[in-house]
Motif scaffolding. Structure first.
Motif, PDB file in Angstrom:
ATOM      1  N   ASP A 124      29.727  43.569  36.064  1.00 43.46           N
ATOM      2  CA  ASP A 124      30.754  44.550  36.435  1.00 43.46           C
ATOM      3  C   ASP A 124      30.964  45.473  35.261  1.00 43.46           C
ATOM      4  OD1 ASP A 124      33.400  45.813  37.046  1.00 43.46           O
ATOM      5  OD2 ASP A 124      33.365  44.393  38.727  1.00 43.46           O
ATOM      6  N   GLU A 130      35.377  45.687  31.983  1.00 47.31           N
ATOM      7  CA  GLU A 130      35.476  44.485  31.161  1.00 47.31           C
ATOM      8  C   GLU A 130      36.698  43.652  31.527  1.00 47.31           C
ATOM      9  OE1 GLU A 130      35.474  43.189  26.420  1.00 47.31           O
ATOM     10  OE2 GLU A 130      35.279  45.295  27.016  1.00 47.31           O
ATOM     11  N   LYS A 188      37.337  42.019  45.495  1.00 37.76           N
ATOM     12  CA  LYS A 188      37.630  41.782  44.080  1.00 37.76           C
ATOM     13  C   LYS A 188      38.972  41.091  43.871  1.00 37.76           C
ATOM     14  CE  LYS A 188      34.725  45.211  41.821  1.00 37.76           C
ATOM     15  NZ  LYS A 188      34.669  46.329  40.865  1.00 37.76           N
ATOM     16  N   LEU A 205      28.184  37.312  35.338  1.00 42.72           N
ATOM     17  CA  LEU A 205      29.161  38.298  35.796  1.00 42.72           C
ATOM     18  C   LEU A 205      28.611  39.692  35.536  1.00 42.72           C
ATOM     19  CD1 LEU A 205      32.397  36.714  34.236  1.00 42.72           C
ATOM     20  CD2 LEU A 205      31.455  36.361  36.536  1.00 42.72           C
ATOM     21  N   ARG A 236      36.063  35.427  34.287  1.00 39.04           N
ATOM     22  CA  ARG A 236      35.630  34.427  33.308  1.00 39.04           C
ATOM     23  C   ARG A 236      36.705  33.360  33.110  1.00 39.04           C
ATOM     24  NH1 ARG A 236      36.254  36.788  28.500  1.00 39.04           N
ATOM     25  NH2 ARG A 236      34.666  38.329  29.040  1.00 39.04           N
ATOM     26  N   ARG A 270      35.825  41.402  34.387  1.00 37.34           N
ATOM     27  CA  ARG A 270      34.959  40.310  33.940  1.00 37.34           C
ATOM     28  C   ARG A 270      35.769  39.242  33.212  1.00 37.34           C
ATOM     29  NH1 ARG A 270      31.572  44.294  31.669  1.00 37.34           N
ATOM     30  NH2 ARG A 270      31.758  43.306  29.607  1.00 37.34           N
ATOM     31  N   THR A 271      36.730  39.686  32.405  1.00 30.06           N
ATOM     32  CA  THR A 271      37.579  38.740  31.678  1.00 30.06           C
ATOM     33  C   THR A 271      38.378  37.871  32.640  1.00 30.06           C
ATOM     34  OG1 THR A 271      37.778  40.263  29.800  1.00 30.06           O
ATOM     35  CG2 THR A 271      39.448  38.520  30.002  1.00 30.06           C
ATOM     36  N   ILE A 279      29.758  30.188  32.406  1.00 26.80           N
ATOM     37  CA  ILE A 279      29.354  31.591  32.377  1.00 26.80           C
ATOM     38  C   ILE A 279      28.110  31.686  31.506  1.00 26.80           C
ATOM     39  CG2 ILE A 279      30.024  33.960  31.847  1.00 26.80           C
ATOM     40  CD1 ILE A 279      31.607  32.592  34.112  1.00 26.80           C
ATOM     41  N   ASP A 301      28.983  43.533  41.002  1.00 25.75           N
ATOM     42  CA  ASP A 301      29.713  44.715  41.478  1.00 25.75           C
ATOM     43  C   ASP A 301      28.709  45.661  42.126  1.00 25.75           C
ATOM     44  OD1 ASP A 301      31.725  46.560  41.897  1.00 25.75           O
ATOM     45  OD2 ASP A 301      31.636  47.381  39.873  1.00 25.75           O
ATOM     46  N   GLU A 356      26.957  37.891  30.810  1.00 26.82           N
ATOM     47  CA  GLU A 356      27.761  38.981  31.367  1.00 26.82           C
ATOM     48  C   GLU A 356      27.018  40.291  31.152  1.00 26.82           C
ATOM     49  OE1 GLU A 356      31.896  39.217  30.352  1.00 26.82           O
ATOM     50  OE2 GLU A 356      32.026  37.052  29.930  1.00 26.82           O
TER      51      GLU A 356
END
Length: 229
Positions: A9, A12, A111, A7, A19, A15-16, A30, A55, A33
Motif C-alpha cells: 500500500d 504508510e 480497507k 503488505l 501491521r 500499512r502500520t 509480516i 492495494d 512491506e
C-alpha cells in the motif's frame, strides 16, 4: 504453521495499522512491506510470502497489474506456488477490485474491514478458500454485468468439456454465487459431496478458487447476471 504476509500500500499509515493488527496474531508474521506494485514484485523475488494484501491504486505499478504478474504466467494460466493475493479497496465492488479478481486475486476486502475479519480472511485464503461471500459475488456480477458478454453459449460449452454432467451442474451454480450448502440443497446432495465436486472442477479447469470459476463462467456467457433463482 506461520502465515507469511506482505503488505502492499502506498499509504504508510495504513500499512502500520494492518501491521499492528496482524503482528498480534501468533500464526501471522509480516514478511515484507512495499509502497507500490513494482516494489512488491522486487521483494517477492527474494522473499517467501504466503499471502499478499494488495492495494489497487498505487504509483508506478498498480495492484491489478502486480496481481496479474504474481498470479498468472504469460499465457494467463495460474502460476503454481504463487502467493495468494487479497485486494484492499476503499469502495465495495470497485471496478479495479473486479479487474484484480480476473487477474488472479483470491478475494477482496474493504480497507475499513474489522480486524477479526481481516485475520479470518488471511487464514481463509492461505487455506485455499476465496474471500468473496456468495452474496457479494452476486452483487459483484450484477454491478459489472454490462462489461461482460451476454449469454450466448449453452451449458455444453467447450470450456466445460472436461467436466462430467454433474460437475457442470455444480459449476453453473458456483458461478451464480451459491454456497456449497445452497448447492447441496438445490441438487439434493451432501455438502461434503459438493465440496468434492468443486475441488475436482477447479482442478480440471485449472482454476485457483471459486472466484475464478465465477469470472470464467461470465466471460464465456455461460450464466447471466441475476440468474440466482
Amino acid at each position: 504453521m506461520t502465515i507469511r504476509v506482505m503488505l502492499v500500500d502506498d499509504q504508510e499509515l495504513l500499512r502500520t495499522g494492518f501491521r499492528m493488527v496482524l503482528q498480534s496474531q501468533g500464526d501471522i508474521e509480516i514478511a515484507a512491506e512495499a509502497g507500490d506494485g513494482a516494489q512488491a514484485l522486487e521483494l517477492l523475488a527474494g522473499t517467501e510470502v504466503d499471502v499478499v494484501l494488495m492495494d489497487v491504486r498505487m504509483p508506478r505499478l498498480d495492484g491489478v497489474q502486480a496481481t496479474r504478474r504474481i498470479c498468472l504466467d504469460e499465457s494467463g494460466a495460474p502460476l503454481p506456488g504463487a502467493p495468494h493475493v487479497l485486494i484492499l479497496t476503499t469502495f465495495d465492488l470497485d471496478e479495479y477490485a473486479f479487474a484484480a479478481l480476473k487477474a488472479g486475486a483470491s478475494g477482496f476486502l474493504l480497507k475499513d474491514v474489522p480486524p477479526t475479519e481481516l485475520v479470518a480472511a488471511i487464514r481463509a485464503v492461505h487455506g485455499g478458500d476465496a474471500v468473496v461471500a456468495p452474496t457479494t459475488t452476486r452483487r459483484m456480477i450484477d454491478r459489472f454485468a454490462q462489461v461482460l458478454p451476454t449469454p450466448s453459449t449453452a451449458p455444453g460449452s467447450p470450456v466445460l468439456e472436461p467436466l462430467t454432467d454433474r460437475e457442470r451442474e455444480v459449476f453453473l451454480l458456483v458461478a451464480q454465487g451459491l454456497s456449497n450448502g445452497e448447492i447441496a440443497a438445490r441438487l439434493t446432495l451432501s455438502e461434503a459431496t459438493v465440496k468434492t465436486h468443486v475441488g475436482r472442477i477447479l482442478a480440471k479447469l485449472g482454476l485457483r478458487d471459486r472466484v475464478q470459476a465465477v469470472v470464467l463462467a461470465y466471460e464465456n456467457g455461460l450464466v447471466r447476471a441475476g440468474a440466482t433463482d
